[in-house]
Design an enzyme around this catalytic site. Structure first.
Site, PDB file in Angstrom:
ATOM      1  N   ASP B  34       0.758  -1.133   0.021  1.00 41.95           N
ATOM      2  CA  ASP B  34      -0.076   0.029  -0.005  1.00 41.95           C
ATOM      3  C   ASP B  34       0.755   1.228  -0.059  1.00 41.95           C
ATOM      4  O   ASP B  34       1.896   1.188   0.629  1.00 41.95           O
ATOM      5  CB  ASP B  34      -0.781  -0.011   1.362  1.00 41.95           C
ATOM      6  CG  ASP B  34      -1.914  -0.966   1.312  1.00 41.95           C
ATOM      7  OD1 ASP B  34      -2.138  -1.856   0.391  1.00 41.95           O
ATOM      8  OD2 ASP B  34      -2.688  -1.017   2.423  1.00 41.95           O
ATOM      9  N   LYS B  55      -3.771   3.465  -2.900  1.00 43.40           N
ATOM     10  CA  LYS B  55      -3.952   3.588  -1.717  1.00 43.40           C
ATOM     11  C   LYS B  55      -4.669   2.850  -0.725  1.00 43.40           C
ATOM     12  O   LYS B  55      -5.431   2.310  -1.435  1.00 43.40           O
ATOM     13  CB  LYS B  55      -4.377   5.269  -1.464  1.00 43.40           C
ATOM     14  CG  LYS B  55      -3.803   6.211  -2.109  1.00 43.40           C
ATOM     15  CD  LYS B  55      -4.444   7.501  -2.158  1.00 43.40           C
ATOM     16  CE  LYS B  55      -4.508   8.270  -0.870  1.00 43.40           C
ATOM     17  NZ  LYS B  55      -5.177   9.347  -0.830  1.00 43.40           N
ATOM     18  N   MET B 165     -11.849   5.014   8.831  1.00 43.81           N
ATOM     19  CA  MET B 165     -12.226   6.032   7.729  1.00 43.81           C
ATOM     20  C   MET B 165     -13.275   7.013   7.752  1.00 43.81           C
ATOM     21  O   MET B 165     -14.176   7.192   7.172  1.00 43.81           O
ATOM     22  CB  MET B 165     -12.282   5.275   6.371  1.00 43.81           C
ATOM     23  CG  MET B 165     -11.238   4.446   6.089  1.00 43.81           C
ATOM     24  SD  MET B 165     -11.513   3.142   4.873  1.00 43.81           S
ATOM     25  CE  MET B 165     -11.910   1.830   5.813  1.00 43.81           C
TER      26      MET B 165
END
Lengths: 259, 259
Positions: B34, B55, B165
């Site tokens: 990543d 990402k 997130m």
């Protein structure tokens, strides 16, 4: 005064501890470890005095009180004290009691996280806990005998459910979840002694779990994890991705093979 | 044909990868990582070709499709291929797509779990996710813009809530939780860039989060985790346990100091 490191040992396998945890064990003067820690894990700490302190599950308050005292006493005599706990210290690990005791005694400490059984079991099963279009959330819980189905619905709800220390109450958990509206066909996976040489897995349905189908299979001497939800279904394989397939319409290619 | 290891890199700090993960990196021929992986983590893999692939958050399906192809192609050319993913592969890691691609291509693979941000953040905060008498369950979730408060209540409920997130939708999440019955005074902790040199923490209340109090503080360039629940309250310290105190009536000794 020494410093205390509360370190998560992870699910069992010695090499599933973190690099930080292993390095701290290498310089530890004393290691106070759960009785259930795999013996190979203690090989990281050749120079430390090792003290087994109680079982991971089912220990009583008085036992915890005594463990707290042992940690504090060790920090007064030694430079690097490791409290090695199964799994992760912050999840069903009773770290709070130990942190309180250290804070009250004015002893410096640090927490080093560990791989919790839910993650290691998902790895063993090769099933992702979250799954696009299937599972967006995961609940990690223990079962309380006092809970009823309304409480299970209110208190613990997510697409994927993982119950720690649920072996003896597995049929009851399953029945309560069905009473609360989960389908009897919901996939269930049980992982026992995750990541150790004794690891075993069983897959069944919520209905089967409620009927007691897992109870004879389960070994009371091993830790086990109940994983419940559509994310734990057998995987339907898609055909190999092609370089020229830039659309997401690959679902038409499903080969309908079962993993 | 090589073997692919899907390895969880953990929350950020290089030494919070597992020993198993670090050892596999040391013998890897290729590492597909990543973009958000800390550079120091890649020092474990001196002999490997390193390829940054997308990402961790917000990558689109087509990008994932291309990553799958890169992994499969690498395994056809090399012996030991590592796919290094932030956190744990099985939790918000889209491992499912990669496992499917590997299975469809008939390539052997193994999952190595990683420390997920919820555990590392709890360690940084020194707050246990589960807490006797306060929190018996933890839900790990992401927020969907499509969700309404009824759905948050139905889909994600536990004593401690952790949103991955959730930065941009933090006020919305907070408002929905209050609409669903959580008290505005519920403690909230936000951990940003957990375990890295850029780590920062903020504590506030659900009401403050709903009012947008965290939004100016949050750095859009860093990953952040929202932790919501009474387990994240400031700790009230008890006095030091005494050797002769064998009862659990130590509550009378509360010193009412705040951590």
């Amino acid at each position: 005064m020494g410093k205390v490191y509360l370190i998560g040992a992870g699910p069992g396998a010695a090499d599933l501890i973190t690099v930080r945890g292993a390095r701290l064990l290498a310089v530890a003067d004393v290691v106070l470890h759960d009785a259930l820690i795999e013996p190979a894990m203690l090989d990281y700490a050749p120079k430390a005095r090792k003290i087994a302190v109680g079982k991971r599950c089912g220990k009583r308050s008085t036992a915890q009180h005594f463990i707290n005292k042992q940690i504090v006493d060790a920090a007064r005599e030694h430079g690097v004290v490791v409290r090695l706990k199964g799994g992760d210290p912050m999840l069903f690990g009773r770290a709070d009691e130990e942190m309180r005791a250290l804070e009250a005694a004015g002893i410096e400490y640090e927490i080093v996280p560990g791989i919790t059984a839910a993650l290691a079991s998902a790895a063993s099963l090769r099933r992702s806990l979250t799954l696009r279009g299937v599972s967006r959330s995961v609940a990690l819980a223990t079962h309380s005998r006092a809970a009823d189905s309304a409480e299970i619905r209110e208190q613990v709800n997510a697409d994927s459910l993982v119950f720690y220390m649920g072996r003896d109450s597995a049929p009851e958990i399953a029945q309560q979840l069905m009473d609360a509206g989960r389908a009897g066909s919901t996939p269930v996976a049980i992982v026992e002694a995750c990541s150790t040489p004794r690891e075993r897995t069983l897959t069944l349905t919520l209905e089967g779990l409620a009927a007691g189908d897992a109870q004879l299979w389960l070994d009371p001497a091993q830790p086990s994890l109940l994983m419940i939800g559509d994310a734990f279904a057998e995987r339907v394989l898609m055909s190999e991705p092609r370089a020229d397939d830039s659309s997401s319409a690959a679902s038409g290619e499903r080969a309908l093979r079962v993993a």
